[in-house]
Design a protein around this motif. Structure first.
Motif, PDB file in Angstrom:
ATOM      1  N   ILE A  48       0.862  -1.189   0.000  1.00  0.00           N
ATOM      2  CA  ILE A  48       0.000   0.000   0.000  1.00  0.00           C
ATOM      3  C   ILE A  48       0.896   1.235   0.000  1.00  0.00           C
ATOM      4  O   ILE A  48       1.696   1.443   0.903  1.00  0.00           O
ATOM      5  N   PHE A  49       0.760   2.034  -1.051  1.00  0.00           N
ATOM      6  CA  PHE A  49       1.556   3.243  -1.264  1.00  0.00           C
ATOM      7  C   PHE A  49       0.607   4.393  -1.527  1.00  0.00           C
ATOM      8  O   PHE A  49      -0.139   4.379  -2.508  1.00  0.00           O
ATOM      9  N   GLN A  50       0.603   5.375  -0.643  1.00  0.00           N
ATOM     10  CA  GLN A  50      -0.283   6.540  -0.742  1.00  0.00           C
ATOM     11  C   GLN A  50      -1.737   6.108  -0.976  1.00  0.00           C
ATOM     12  O   GLN A  50      -2.404   6.568  -1.893  1.00  0.00           O
ATOM     13  N   GLU A  51      -2.190   5.179  -0.136  1.00  0.00           N
ATOM     14  CA  GLU A  51      -3.567   4.692  -0.127  1.00  0.00           C
ATOM     15  C   GLU A  51      -3.954   3.888  -1.369  1.00  0.00           C
ATOM     16  O   GLU A  51      -5.143   3.691  -1.646  1.00  0.00           O
ATOM     17  N   ARG A  52      -2.974   3.417  -2.139  1.00  0.00           N
ATOM     18  CA  ARG A  52      -3.243   2.565  -3.309  1.00  0.00           C
ATOM     19  C   ARG A  52      -2.429   1.284  -3.174  1.00  0.00           C
ATOM     20  O   ARG A  52      -1.290   1.311  -2.701  1.00  0.00           O
ATOM     21  N   THR A  53      -2.974   0.160  -3.606  1.00  0.00           N
ATOM     22  CA  THR A  53      -2.269  -1.122  -3.561  1.00  0.00           C
ATOM     23  C   THR A  53      -1.527  -1.316  -4.869  1.00  0.00           C
ATOM     24  O   THR A  53      -2.144  -1.459  -5.936  1.00  0.00           O
ATOM     25  N   LEU A  54      -0.196  -1.278  -4.802  1.00  0.00           N
ATOM     26  CA  LEU A  54       0.629  -1.378  -6.005  1.00  0.00           C
ATOM     27  C   LEU A  54       0.601  -2.780  -6.595  1.00  0.00           C
ATOM     28  O   LEU A  54       0.511  -3.772  -5.871  1.00  0.00           O
ATOM     29  N   LYS A  55       0.704  -2.834  -7.907  1.00  0.00           N
ATOM     30  CA  LYS A  55       0.878  -4.088  -8.634  1.00  0.00           C
ATOM     31  C   LYS A  55       2.235  -3.995  -9.330  1.00  0.00           C
ATOM     32  O   LYS A  55       2.435  -3.152 -10.208  1.00  0.00           O
ATOM     33  N   VAL A  56       3.168  -4.825  -8.905  1.00  0.00           N
ATOM     34  CA  VAL A  56       4.527  -4.798  -9.456  1.00  0.00           C
ATOM     35  C   VAL A  56       4.783  -6.116 -10.155  1.00  0.00           C
ATOM     36  O   VAL A  56       4.620  -7.191  -9.572  1.00  0.00           O
ATOM     37  N   ARG A  57       5.178  -6.038 -11.405  1.00  0.00           N
ATOM     38  CA  ARG A  57       5.484  -7.218 -12.228  1.00  0.00           C
ATOM     39  C   ARG A  57       6.743  -6.926 -13.028  1.00  0.00           C
ATOM     40  O   ARG A  57       7.096  -5.770 -13.241  1.00  0.00           O
ATOM     41  N   GLU A  58       7.375  -7.988 -13.513  1.00  0.00           N
ATOM     42  CA  GLU A  58       8.489  -7.780 -14.433  1.00  0.00           C
ATOM     43  C   GLU A  58       7.892  -7.357 -15.770  1.00  0.00           C
ATOM     44  O   GLU A  58       6.936  -7.966 -16.263  1.00  0.00           O
ATOM     45  N   ALA A  59       8.430  -6.285 -16.329  1.00  0.00           N
ATOM     46  CA  ALA A  59       7.881  -5.743 -17.580  1.00  0.00           C
ATOM     47  C   ALA A  59       8.214  -6.658 -18.746  1.00  0.00           C
ATOM     48  O   ALA A  59       9.291  -7.245 -18.800  1.00  0.00           O
ATOM     49  N   LYS A  60       7.270  -6.770 -19.655  1.00  0.00           N
ATOM     50  CA  LYS A  60       7.499  -7.530 -20.884  1.00  0.00           C
ATOM     51  C   LYS A  60       8.095  -6.591 -21.908  1.00  0.00           C
ATOM     52  O   LYS A  60       7.722  -5.428 -21.974  1.00  0.00           O
ATOM     53  N   SER A  61       8.983  -7.104 -22.744  1.00  0.00           N
ATOM     54  CA  SER A  61       9.550  -6.252 -23.790  1.00  0.00           C
ATOM     55  C   SER A  61       8.522  -6.064 -24.898  1.00  0.00           C
ATOM     56  O   SER A  61       7.637  -6.892 -25.093  1.00  0.00           O
ATOM     57  N   GLN A  62       8.662  -4.980 -25.633  1.00  0.00           N
ATOM     58  CA  GLN A  62       7.732  -4.713 -26.733  1.00  0.00           C
ATOM     59  C   GLN A  62       7.879  -5.741 -27.842  1.00  0.00           C
ATOM     60  O   GLN A  62       6.924  -6.058 -28.524  1.00  0.00           O
ATOM     61  N   ASP A  63       9.098  -6.287 -28.024  1.00  0.00           N
ATOM     62  CA  ASP A  63       9.310  -7.310 -29.053  1.00  0.00           C
ATOM     63  C   ASP A  63       8.493  -8.557 -28.743  1.00  0.00           C
ATOM     64  O   ASP A  63       7.915  -9.173 -29.627  1.00  0.00           O
TER      65      ASP A  63
END
Length: 148
Positions: free
Chosen positions: A126-141
């Motif tokens: 919880i960051f500034q009253e929001r629940t963060l969703k953190v994932r490894e980013a997919k490449s555009q390729d």
């Protein structure tokens, strides 16, 4: 940059007050030269201490997708949050092209080791009253290959 400018301004104000209260009879050119030398010295000292902040991390990095960010958050706040886990190279918060407002998600480039820790600790955080969703980013390729 802003920190060193503030320090130089404070020194200039204190210097002017010292000259006024001690009633020093200095020629204007001497006061100007002395002020310029002191300002340059302060600027040099503060700039040399902040070069570590400017130099990006050179080791293996990973890019994390960070979703459900508060719309009012800025890059510095997100960087500060992620720096607890490792060196952060960049933070990009996505904006709407038409309105310029943030869309509530972004990307963080962080050291690989720090990225793994941040992924484990900050997903559902919880960051500034929001629940963060953190994932490894997919490449555009990868996204383009999936679409075909």
């Amino acid at each position: 940059m802003q920190k060193s400018l503030l320090i130089v301004l404070l020194v200039a104000v204190f210097g002017a007050l010292a000259i006024y209260f001690f009633n020093l009879q200095l020629p204007a050119y001497f006061s100007f030269a002395l002020g310029a030398i002191i300002a340059a010295a302060i600027n040099y000292m503060t700039a040399s201490t902040s070069t570590a902040e400017i130099t990006p991390y050179k080791g293996p990095i990973m890019t994390l997708y960070v979703g459900n960010l508060p719309y009012r958050v800025n890059e510095t706040e997100v960087k500060t949050l992620f720096e607890k886990y490792g060196p952060v190279n960049s933070v990009r918060l996505v904006r709407d092209r038409k309105t310029g407002r943030r869309k509530g998600f972004g990307f963080v480039e962080i050291s690989e080791k720090g990225g793994q820790q941040a992924l484990a600790k900050l997903n559902d955080f919880i960051f500034q009253e929001r629940t963060l969703k953190v994932r490894e980013a997919k490449s555009q390729d990868t996204d383009r290959d999936d679409a075909e």
